[in-house]
Design an enzyme around this catalytic site. Structure first.
Site, PDB file in Angstrom:
ATOM      1  N   MET A  27       0.852  -1.194   0.000  1.00  0.00           N
ATOM      2  CA  MET A  27       0.000   0.000   0.000  1.00  0.00           C
ATOM      3  C   MET A  27       0.889   1.246   0.000  1.00  0.00           C
ATOM      4  SD  MET A  27      -3.378  -0.905   2.168  1.00  0.00           S
ATOM      5  CE  MET A  27      -2.680  -0.683   3.791  1.00  0.00           C
ATOM      6  N   HIS A  34       9.044  -3.720   3.613  1.00  0.00           N
ATOM      7  CA  HIS A  34       8.675  -3.886   2.197  1.00  0.00           C
ATOM      8  C   HIS A  34       9.924  -4.186   1.359  1.00  0.00           C
ATOM      9  CE1 HIS A  34       5.519  -0.885   3.598  1.00  0.00           C
ATOM     10  NE2 HIS A  34       4.766  -1.848   3.136  1.00  0.00           N
ATOM     11  N   GLY A 144       4.593 -10.531   4.068  1.00  0.00           N
ATOM     12  CA  GLY A 144       5.353 -10.466   5.312  1.00  0.00           C
ATOM     13  C   GLY A 144       4.691 -11.226   6.455  1.00  0.00           C
ATOM     14  N   ASP A 147       2.147  -9.647   9.088  1.00  0.00           N
ATOM     15  CA  ASP A 147       0.691  -9.751   8.994  1.00  0.00           C
ATOM     16  C   ASP A 147       0.322 -11.228   8.887  1.00  0.00           C
ATOM     17  OD1 ASP A 147      -0.133  -6.789   8.720  1.00  0.00           O
ATOM     18  OD2 ASP A 147       1.526  -7.015   7.320  1.00  0.00           O
ATOM     19  N   VAL A 173      10.636  -7.568   9.704  1.00  0.00           N
ATOM     20  CA  VAL A 173      11.781  -6.665   9.920  1.00  0.00           C
ATOM     21  C   VAL A 173      11.416  -5.738  11.075  1.00  0.00           C
ATOM     22  CG1 VAL A 173      13.215  -4.869   8.886  1.00  0.00           C
ATOM     23  CG2 VAL A 173      12.438  -6.802   7.500  1.00  0.00           C
ATOM     24  N   SER A 182       6.235  -0.715  10.528  1.00  0.00           N
ATOM     25  CA  SER A 182       4.896  -0.594   9.963  1.00  0.00           C
ATOM     26  C   SER A 182       4.722   0.827   9.449  1.00  0.00           C
ATOM     27  CB  SER A 182       3.845  -0.870  11.043  1.00  0.00           C
ATOM     28  OG  SER A 182       2.579  -0.393  10.621  1.00  0.00           O
ATOM     29  N   SER A 183       3.999   0.956   8.344  1.00  0.00           N
ATOM     30  CA  SER A 183       3.738   2.294   7.806  1.00  0.00           C
ATOM     31  C   SER A 183       2.979   3.138   8.826  1.00  0.00           C
ATOM     32  CB  SER A 183       2.914   2.191   6.521  1.00  0.00           C
ATOM     33  OG  SER A 183       3.537   1.306   5.626  1.00  0.00           O
ATOM     34  N   ARG A 184       2.255   2.478   9.734  1.00  0.00           N
ATOM     35  CA  ARG A 184       1.466   3.221  10.722  1.00  0.00           C
ATOM     36  C   ARG A 184       2.284   3.706  11.914  1.00  0.00           C
ATOM     37  NH1 ARG A 184      -2.684  -0.606   8.920  1.00  0.00           N
ATOM     38  NH2 ARG A 184      -4.429   0.605   8.073  1.00  0.00           N
TER      39      ARG A 184
HETATM   40  P1  AMP Z   1       1.323  -3.063   3.432  1.00  0.00           P
HETATM   41  O1  AMP Z   1       1.936  -1.994   2.599  1.00  0.00           O
HETATM   42  O2  AMP Z   1       1.161  -2.696   4.870  1.00  0.00           O
HETATM   43  O3  AMP Z   1       0.068  -3.640   2.816  1.00  0.00           O
HETATM   44  O4  AMP Z   1       2.367  -4.256   3.434  1.00  0.00           O
HETATM   45  C1  AMP Z   1       2.821  -4.838   2.240  1.00  0.00           C
HETATM   46  C2  AMP Z   1       3.558  -6.107   2.561  1.00  0.00           C
HETATM   47  O5  AMP Z   1       4.677  -5.813   3.396  1.00  0.00           O
HETATM   48  C3  AMP Z   1       2.685  -7.114   3.333  1.00  0.00           C
HETATM   49  O6  AMP Z   1       2.927  -8.413   2.823  1.00  0.00           O
HETATM   50  C4  AMP Z   1       3.183  -6.980   4.742  1.00  0.00           C
HETATM   51  O7  AMP Z   1       3.029  -8.140   5.520  1.00  0.00           O
HETATM   52  C5  AMP Z   1       4.663  -6.687   4.505  1.00  0.00           C
HETATM   53  N1  AMP Z   1       5.259  -6.051   5.683  1.00  0.00           N
HETATM   54  C6  AMP Z   1       4.770  -4.996   6.372  1.00  0.00           C
HETATM   55  N2  AMP Z   1       5.554  -4.729   7.441  1.00  0.00           N
HETATM   56  C7  AMP Z   1       6.568  -5.622   7.410  1.00  0.00           C
HETATM   57  C8  AMP Z   1       7.709  -5.863   8.227  1.00  0.00           C
HETATM   58  N3  AMP Z   1       7.965  -5.132   9.312  1.00  0.00           N
HETATM   59  N4  AMP Z   1       8.534  -6.878   7.907  1.00  0.00           N
HETATM   60  C9  AMP Z   1       8.275  -7.649   6.803  1.00  0.00           C
HETATM   61  N5  AMP Z   1       7.233  -7.469   5.984  1.00  0.00           N
HETATM   62  C10 AMP Z   1       6.378  -6.477   6.281  1.00  0.00           C
END
Ligand code: AMP
Length: 281
Positions: A27, A34, A144, A147, A173, A182-184
């Site tokens: 996202m 990521h 990842g 989640d 990570v 986390s993006s949040r």
């Molecule tokens: P998102 O942009 O939040 O939808 O995440 C995109 C992908 O990145 C998803 O498969 C997440 O599980 C993965 N992801 C998010 N945070 C992490 C992290 N800290 N370590 C590894 N993968 C991650």
């Protein structure tokens, strides 16, 4: 790196890439989590493609869709620098045409924990992932472990709907203090950020207890809750089966210890896996 905004352009571009094609859906608001998925795909696949799409279908009315961090220019630069060959970033109207009505409901796994706190969330996730896989036809999907429930939902969907794509789940990570990236995390103020790693400490406490042979679920969870540091407030803390996400009682390995906590209006999630020890010493 080629940028595709339409399904037709993206599909045609992917078809001309050497196989196997690895796909990293995101996202945006990219961080090292990521990037680790893209790097893993680069090692394992001949071509790597990614998507950036803040999927309205997976956000509830009280979720943060409008304020979700967006940084397309920097994200796309990072993906290009990492060797991504194609970036798919469709406008929402393109993935969800007028009259859109068909969704993917993955059943029981999608109803617990994240599914209970965010009704309809996993329907949105499963639907968009299926649409992306249909549009891009990758060979390997990279997601990842951060989640964990999402990966369980997607694994179920891939099997149930005969989707010809392999799921690879990459490790979480973390920041040096243990907080999962986390993006949040950008929403957290200083006090919230300081308390945030206590969720990981609580998860690790449960994992160590299971590793040490503890089976009493309530006792182990109560002990772990003492790690949670205000202002972090528990949303859930539990031990579940990695495939079904059903709670385990009595506790045993293998398992996933899952947890989530509120910090103000932001909710963080994390998990730790406990492997089965084959040869205890
Ligand atoms: P998102 O942009 O939040 O939808 O995440 C995109 C992908 O990145 C998803 O498969 C997440 O599980 C993965 N992801 C998010 N945070 C992490 C992290 N800290 N370590 C590894 N993968 C991650």
């Amino acid at each position: 790196m080629e940028l595709a905004r339409s399904i037709n352009k993206a599909r045609a571009a992917v078809r001309s890439l050497p196989k196997p094609v690895g796909f990293v859906p995101t996202m945006g608001a990219l961080h090292a989590g990521h990037r680790s998925l893209v790097e893993r795909a680069r090692v394992e696949c001949a071509s790597v493609i990614a998507s950036i799409f803040v999927n309205p279908l997976q956000f509830g009315p009280n979720d943060d869709f409008l304020r979700y961090p967006r940084s397309f220019a920097s994200d796309s630069e990072q993906l290009e620098a990492l060797g991504v060959q194609l970036l798919f970033a469709p406008p929402a109207e393109h993935l969800y045409p007028p009259g859109f009505a068909t969704t993917v409901d993955v059943g029981a796994i999608a109803s617990r924990y994240e599914g209970a706190l965010r009704p309809g969330h996993f329907r949105g996730v499963a639907t968009v992932v299926l649409k992306l896989l249909d549009a891009l036809e990758p060979d390997v999907l990279y997601m990842g472990q951060k989640d964990a429930q999402q990966t369980a939902v997607i694994r179920r969907m891939l099997v149930d709907l005969n989707v010809p794509c392999t799921l690879v789940v990459a490790p979480t990570v973390r920041e040096p203090d243990g907080l999962a990236l986390s993006s949040r995390n950008v929403y957290l103020d200083e006090a919230q950020r300081r308390a945030a790693p206590s969720l990981y400490r609580a998860l690790r406490s449960v994992a160590s207890a299971i590793d040490a042979g503890a089976t009493d679920r309530e006792r182990v969870l109560a002990e772990a809750r003492r790690e949670l540091e205000p202002p972090l407030r528990e949303a859930y803390l539990d031990v579940v089966d990695a495939v079904t996400f059903e709670p385990l009682d009595p506790l045993h390995a293998p398992a996933v210890v899952i947890g989530s906590g509120w910090l103000g209006t932001t909710r963080i999630i994390d998990n730790v896996t406990v492997e089965k020890v084959l040869c205890p010493v």
